[in-house]
Scaffold this motif. Structure first.
Motif, PDB file in Angstrom:
ATOM      1  N   GLY A  54      57.331 -20.136  -5.710  1.00  0.00           N
ATOM      2  CA  GLY A  54      57.696 -19.592  -4.422  1.00  0.00           C
ATOM      3  C   GLY A  54      58.004 -18.105  -4.401  1.00  0.00           C
ATOM      4  O   GLY A  54      58.359 -17.561  -3.367  1.00  0.00           O
ATOM      5  N   LYS A  55      57.819 -17.435  -5.519  1.00  0.00           N
ATOM      6  CA  LYS A  55      58.128 -16.008  -5.503  1.00  0.00           C
ATOM      7  C   LYS A  55      56.860 -15.189  -5.299  1.00  0.00           C
ATOM      8  O   LYS A  55      55.774 -15.609  -5.627  1.00  0.00           O
ATOM      9  N   THR A  56      57.062 -13.979  -4.802  1.00  0.00           N
ATOM     10  CA  THR A  56      55.897 -13.110  -4.654  1.00  0.00           C
ATOM     11  C   THR A  56      55.541 -12.524  -6.021  1.00  0.00           C
ATOM     12  O   THR A  56      56.387 -12.478  -6.909  1.00  0.00           O
ATOM     13  N   PRO A  57      54.312 -12.040  -6.163  1.00  0.00           N
ATOM     14  CA  PRO A  57      53.918 -11.473  -7.456  1.00  0.00           C
ATOM     15  C   PRO A  57      54.828 -10.333  -7.916  1.00  0.00           C
ATOM     16  O   PRO A  57      55.150 -10.229  -9.099  1.00  0.00           O
ATOM     17  N   GLU A  58      55.262  -9.502  -6.963  1.00  0.00           N
ATOM     18  CA  GLU A  58      56.122  -8.386  -7.365  1.00  0.00           C
ATOM     19  C   GLU A  58      57.419  -8.901  -7.954  1.00  0.00           C
ATOM     20  O   GLU A  58      57.916  -8.403  -8.975  1.00  0.00           O
ATOM     21  N   GLU A  59      57.966  -9.904  -7.304  1.00  0.00           N
ATOM     22  CA  GLU A  59      59.227 -10.459  -7.814  1.00  0.00           C
ATOM     23  C   GLU A  59      59.042 -11.029  -9.208  1.00  0.00           C
ATOM     24  O   GLU A  59      59.870 -10.824 -10.103  1.00  0.00           O
ATOM     25  N   ILE A  60      57.934 -11.743  -9.389  1.00  0.00           N
ATOM     26  CA  ILE A  60      57.706 -12.351 -10.706  1.00  0.00           C
ATOM     27  C   ILE A  60      57.528 -11.266 -11.756  1.00  0.00           C
ATOM     28  O   ILE A  60      58.046 -11.362 -12.876  1.00  0.00           O
ATOM     29  N   ARG A  61      56.783 -10.228 -11.381  1.00  0.00           N
ATOM     30  CA  ARG A  61      56.565  -9.151 -12.352  1.00  0.00           C
ATOM     31  C   ARG A  61      57.881  -8.524 -12.754  1.00  0.00           C
ATOM     32  O   ARG A  61      58.099  -8.187 -13.912  1.00  0.00           O
ATOM     33  N   GLU A  62      58.743  -8.387 -11.778  1.00  0.00           N
ATOM     34  CA  GLU A  62      60.029  -7.766 -12.093  1.00  0.00           C
ATOM     35  C   GLU A  62      60.866  -8.657 -12.988  1.00  0.00           C
ATOM     36  O   GLU A  62      61.485  -8.201 -13.941  1.00  0.00           O
ATOM     37  N   THR A  63      60.878  -9.928 -12.676  1.00  0.00           N
ATOM     38  CA  THR A  63      61.690 -10.849 -13.465  1.00  0.00           C
ATOM     39  C   THR A  63      61.275 -10.861 -14.929  1.00  0.00           C
ATOM     40  O   THR A  63      62.118 -10.879 -15.819  1.00  0.00           O
ATOM     41  N   PHE A  64      59.972 -10.865 -15.139  1.00  0.00           N
ATOM     42  CA  PHE A  64      59.508 -11.025 -16.512  1.00  0.00           C
ATOM     43  C   PHE A  64      58.964  -9.748 -17.126  1.00  0.00           C
ATOM     44  O   PHE A  64      58.369  -9.791 -18.205  1.00  0.00           O
ATOM     45  N   HIS A  65      59.159  -8.634 -16.446  1.00  0.00           N
ATOM     46  CA  HIS A  65      58.674  -7.334 -16.946  1.00  0.00           C
ATOM     47  C   HIS A  65      57.191  -7.359 -17.241  1.00  0.00           C
ATOM     48  O   HIS A  65      56.754  -6.922 -18.304  1.00  0.00           O
ATOM     49  N   LEU A  66      56.412  -7.914 -16.313  1.00  0.00           N
ATOM     50  CA  LEU A  66      54.979  -7.949 -16.546  1.00  0.00           C
ATOM     51  C   LEU A  66      54.356  -6.644 -16.044  1.00  0.00           C
ATOM     52  O   LEU A  66      54.741  -6.157 -15.000  1.00  0.00           O
ATOM     53  N   PRO A  67      53.419  -6.110 -16.776  1.00  0.00           N
ATOM     54  CA  PRO A  67      52.789  -4.868 -16.307  1.00  0.00           C
ATOM     55  C   PRO A  67      51.819  -5.144 -15.171  1.00  0.00           C
ATOM     56  O   PRO A  67      51.116  -6.152 -15.181  1.00  0.00           O
ATOM     57  N   ASP A  68      51.798  -4.248 -14.228  1.00  0.00           N
ATOM     58  CA  ASP A  68      50.878  -4.413 -13.096  1.00  0.00           C
ATOM     59  C   ASP A  68      49.599  -3.678 -13.451  1.00  0.00           C
ATOM     60  O   ASP A  68      49.332  -2.584 -12.982  1.00  0.00           O
ATOM     61  N   ASP A  69      48.803  -4.291 -14.304  1.00  0.00           N
ATOM     62  CA  ASP A  69      47.706  -3.521 -14.887  1.00  0.00           C
ATOM     63  C   ASP A  69      46.324  -4.021 -14.510  1.00  0.00           C
ATOM     64  O   ASP A  69      45.362  -3.785 -15.212  1.00  0.00           O
ATOM     65  N   LEU A  70      46.224  -4.697 -13.417  1.00  0.00           N
ATOM     66  CA  LEU A  70      44.878  -5.067 -12.986  1.00  0.00           C
ATOM     67  C   LEU A  70      44.234  -3.848 -12.363  1.00  0.00           C
ATOM     68  O   LEU A  70      44.826  -3.192 -11.532  1.00  0.00           O
ATOM     69  N   THR A  71      43.012  -3.555 -12.764  1.00  0.00           N
ATOM     70  CA  THR A  71      42.339  -2.389 -12.191  1.00  0.00           C
ATOM     71  C   THR A  71      41.915  -2.698 -10.776  1.00  0.00           C
ATOM     72  O   THR A  71      41.877  -3.854 -10.363  1.00  0.00           O
ATOM     73  N   GLU A  72      41.577  -1.659 -10.064  1.00  0.00           N
ATOM     74  CA  GLU A  72      41.145  -1.850  -8.682  1.00  0.00           C
ATOM     75  C   GLU A  72      39.982  -2.816  -8.613  1.00  0.00           C
ATOM     76  O   GLU A  72      39.907  -3.679  -7.755  1.00  0.00           O
ATOM     77  N   GLU A  73      39.075  -2.651  -9.537  1.00  0.00           N
ATOM     78  CA  GLU A  73      37.882  -3.516  -9.555  1.00  0.00           C
ATOM     79  C   GLU A  73      38.249  -4.954  -9.730  1.00  0.00           C
ATOM     80  O   GLU A  73      37.728  -5.831  -9.064  1.00  0.00           O
ATOM     81  N   GLU A  74      39.161  -5.201 -10.673  1.00  0.00           N
ATOM     82  CA  GLU A  74      39.526  -6.586 -10.940  1.00  0.00           C
ATOM     83  C   GLU A  74      40.207  -7.179  -9.734  1.00  0.00           C
ATOM     84  O   GLU A  74      40.015  -8.327  -9.385  1.00  0.00           O
ATOM     85  N   LYS A  75      40.986  -6.367  -9.077  1.00  0.00           N
ATOM     86  CA  LYS A  75      41.688  -6.897  -7.919  1.00  0.00           C
ATOM     87  C   LYS A  75      40.703  -7.210  -6.808  1.00  0.00           C
ATOM     88  O   LYS A  75      40.994  -7.970  -5.914  1.00  0.00           O
ATOM     89  N   LEU A  76      39.528  -6.560  -6.886  1.00  0.00           N
ATOM     90  CA  LEU A  76      38.564  -6.778  -5.826  1.00  0.00           C
ATOM     91  C   LEU A  76      37.936  -8.148  -5.879  1.00  0.00           C
ATOM     92  O   LEU A  76      37.389  -8.612  -4.909  1.00  0.00           O
ATOM     93  N   GLU A  77      37.993  -8.792  -7.032  1.00  0.00           N
ATOM     94  CA  GLU A  77      37.424 -10.135  -7.066  1.00  0.00           C
ATOM     95  C   GLU A  77      38.286 -11.048  -6.232  1.00  0.00           C
ATOM     96  O   GLU A  77      39.486 -10.911  -6.204  1.00  0.00           O
TER      97      GLU A  77
END
Lengths: 378, 422
Positions: A127-150
């Protein structure tokens, strides 16, 4: 940590990855399947020198937590409710500790603890948004623009994400169209080679009159596709035509002269095979023809080709004798890759090189067509 | 080892842990983790359990759109999935169209599926495609509202341990073959079958759960049965059949289950067992039977009462007994109350019986006599709980007085009278 009572208790010695050794009550330690197995199978852990070395993921602090857990749960008399309450309190740890605990429990194969900690981590994801999850677990937001386009394979009714999906879809479309244009050009390049091989094969295989026209139309069709390409015009066209038309008549002539033609060529296998060797490398640029010839030109070309074919057939036997008599200098016919230019040179040397090893061909015979002819005559 | 506080905590854990975390969140959230970071792109695609239920549905009111979205989601998930799928559960009230479901099942049959649970919509029964029968690793199969037609070359599910068929249309002969061709079967649940005559041969069966209109149930080869729960409904058809059948149902059903620990019977179960039951004939003892629960026992039918008595007398280790009385009162026959003194040996004791729970008690003579009998022959009884039925209010006080006067063999027995508030 297990409380050490001065009674008749047996202890297990455990060593963590950093070298420190701990002494733990046997029943508590045996609650972990991995430790249990080690003790039973290898007999380790009975003294300080033979401490069981724990997997790398278990550091002393985490080991302490795990032993607390084991100590509570290994007591048989507790009710389910008590255990649940303990568990709920137990997993109130910070995220980092929780992750380390999960990892350590997994390496010790303590399944109930893995389940417990996984459930806690799952609750942090659900139920959490991706930003929240990234913050909780210190995940890097490293998907490139291209990858996000899929496309996001998400069933979601969040309007923001739907909008994002639509934008991404549009961008994707644009990217694809750009790529398509690139691909088209690449494809054309590839077709050149394929078709020339096909031509070669069909030339070798199909000697009969029926397939003649079929071949002609086939090569015509293929040539039609190449119209878009920016290729050299006049000389190529002409020679190309000859190439195409010359495929057909020599065979008819040959059919008449079957008696003569094959035998003299046997010794010439070397030569022909040499030139055949050349054939894949030859750039069949000449192949691309503009089909829209006017009929007058066509007739003229036909005549020329027939003429040449006759000459070729009549000359060859004598030529061959000559060449054979020369003996040593059996050089392959010096055809260069860039057919037309070099041939012209040879044509210039025409009077000089009569009698020498190489046979000079009329200028409208390109290397490609020559090879085809030779192979056919084979 | 000092770690910098910004270090990624989760991504480098082994896949087994990631899986155990991701299977505990709804599938939609698991799929959403694909946009967290580069490493997480396809972590969700390797999980081996896919559960599609109402958490996957979009909001909205148009049923066809929701159904369509759900179908798309499932198809896309399966298409993007990478690796084996061990569990697939589809639990929704929307019925996906047959071609989609068939394709999903075909896809799953190639992915080492072990647990398959399909419980969809209430509109149409779906036809299970034949690929379902060729999932060699299947251990767990639950199908609800479907048509099953095992193909002729079906050799059985060799790994199947748990089979549950509810409201399934299957030719009667095929169901027996299906059961007996699963050698490892441990748990069997059949619900809502019509007029079935069933013979069960399952050498490893431990738990049996039957509910429906059964004409005849025979347990032929089930030596390891531990728990039985049966609810038998009655139709006129079956009633007739009951009149005509021969042989002792009790023996046919409970004759070969020496390891039985728990027996639960609903509705017409005791009536079914009573047919052909001869008094005073107790060939089998159930050494492990500890819990008996019988519902809708008619205390006006002597035969049913005999069945109950036979059961409890054949179970020397019985600990807990729960009996609910049928509230049907037929025409009052003359109650043969002498029966209790005359036909029943006075020396039988229920050495381990601790708890007795009588519900829907209506104060019938035999009910009262039964309670008296139990009280008098249970030396370790701790609780006797009696709850009268709501339909009887006037005789309650009299009943209570009677109960309290009965002799109790156990010094610590307490008689509790629970009255449901109206």
């Amino acid at each position: 940590m297990a409380v050490v009572k001065p009674e008749m208790k047996s202890y297990i010695w455990l060593q963590t990855a950093d070298g420190s050794i701990q002494q733990v009550e046997e029943e508590v330690a045996m609650f972990c399947p991995m430790i249990c197995r080690e003790v039973l199978q290898t007999g380790m852990g009975s003294s300080k020198n033979y401490a069981i070395s724990l997997p790398q993921r278990v550091n002393p602090a985490i080991l302490g937590l795990i032993l607390d857990y084991c100590q509570f749960h290994q007591v048989p008399g507790r009710s389910n409710k008590e255990r649940k309450i303990f568990d709920e309190k137990f997993i109130r740890l910070d995220t980092k500790k929780l992750c380390e605990l999960t990892s350590a429990a997994d390496s010790l194969q303590l399944r109930p603890l893995v389940d417990l900690t996984s459930r806690a981590l799952a609750r942090m994801i659900e139920g959490k948004t991706p930003e929240e999850i990234r913050e909780t677990f210190h995940l890097p937001d490293d998907l490139t623009e291209e990858e996000k386009l899929e496309p996001l394979r998400n069933m979601t009714d969040d309007p923001r994400i739907r909008l994002l999906n639509r934008l991404y879809a549009r961008k994707r479309k644009e990217l694809k169209e750009r790529e398509k244009l690139k691909n088209v050009e690449v494809e054309e390049e590839q077709h050149v080679d394929e078709r020339s091989v096909d031509d070669l094969l069909s030339f070798i295989n199909g000697a009969d009159e029926d397939s003649k026209s079929a071949r002609a139309t086939k090569s015509k069709k293929k040539n039609r596709r190449r119209k878009e390409q920016a290729r050299n015009s006049s000389t190529n066209n002409e020679t190309g035509n000859h190439n195409q038309e010359s495929n057909c008549p020599p065979s008819s002539c040959l059919n008449g002269d079957t008696g003569d033609v094959p035998s003299p060529f046997k010794p010439s296998d070397l030569q022909v095979s040499a030139s055949v060797k050349f054939s894949p490398k030859l750039d069949f640029d000449d192949g691309d023809i503009d089909d829209e010839l006017d009929p007058a030109m066509k007739e003229e070309i036909d005549r020329e080709v027939e003429d040449f074919a006759r000459r070729l057939n009549s000359d060859w036997p004598e030529r061959m004798q000559e060449i054979l008599s020369l003996g040593q200098e059996r050089r392959p016919v010096p055809l260069s890759v860039n057919g037309n230019g070099s041939l012209r040179r040879y044509t210039d040397f025409l009077p000089w090189h009569r009698g020498k090893c190489f046979y000079v061909l009329p200028c409208h015979v390109t290397p490609g067509s020559l090879v085809l002819l030779l192979v056919k005559l084979l | 080892m000092d770690t910098d506080s910004d270090r990624d905590l989760l991504s480098d854990l082994p896949q087994s842990i990631i899986e155990s975390i991701l299977v505990k969140v709804p599938l939609v959230d698991a799929v959403r983790t694909s946009i967290l970071s580069r490493k997480w792109r396809y972590k969700w695609a390797a999980i081996t359990e896919l559960v599609f239920n109402d958490t996957c549905r979009t909001s909205g009111h148009d049923k066809s759109i929701i159904s369509c979205n759900l179908v798309n989601f499932i198809t896309r998930c399966l298409f993007l999935h990478d690796g084996p799928i061990h569990k697939f559960e589809l639990n929704t009230s929307y019925s996906p169209a047959s071609p989609d479901l068939d394709q999903w099942l075909l896809f799953l049959s190639r992915k080492d599926i072990k647990e398959l649970i399909i419980d969809i919509g209430e509109d149409d029964w779906f036809r299970a495609p034949s690929c379902v029968f060729f999932c060699p690793k299947l251990t767990h199969l639950v199908l609800v509202r479907c048509e099953l037609n095992p193909p002729p070359n079906f050799k059985g599910f060799l790994c199947l341990k748990h089979l549950s068929l509810q409201q399934v249309i299957i030719p009667p002969h095929d169901i027996e073959v299906l059961i007996s061709s699963c050698p490892l079967l441990e748990s069997l649940t059949l619900s809502y079958f019509d007029s079935l005559e069933l013979t069960i041969r399952a050498p490893n069966l431990k738990y049996l759960n039957l509910e429906g209109e059964f004409k005849d149930i025979r347990l032929e080869n089930t030596p390891h049965l531990i728990g039985i729960s049966v609810a038998m409904y009655m139709t006129d058809d079956i009633a007739e059949h009951f009149e005509q059948c021969s042989g002792c149902n009790f023996d046919k059903f409970l004759g070969g289950v020496p390891c039985l620990e728990r027996l639960i019977g609903h509705i017409y179960f005791t009536k079914y067992l009573s047919i052909g039951n001869e008094q005073g004939n107790f060939p089998v003892t159930y050494q492990n039977l500890k819990f008996i629960e019988l519902y809708q026992v008619s205390f006006e039918d002597m035969k049913e009462l005999l069945v109950v008595l036979r059961l409890i007398v054949s179970s020397p280790n019985l600990e807990e007994l729960q009996i609910s009385s049928s509230s049907i009162t037929t025409t009052t026959d003359i109650y043969d109350l002498e029966f209790w003194e005359r036909d029943w040996p006075a020396d039988c004791t229920f050495g381990k019986l601790k708890i007795v729970h009588m519900t829907d008690f209506s104060g019938l003579p035999h009910e009262i006599a039964f309670i008296k009998f139990l009280l008098g022959h249970s030396p370790v009884l701790e609780q006797m709980i009696v709850a009268p039925t709501v339909y009887v209010t006037d005789k309650v006080v009299k009943m209570l007085i009677d109960l309290l006067t009965f002799r109790r063999a156990s010094p610590q027995a307490t008689v509790k009278f629970i009255q449901e508030p109206l």
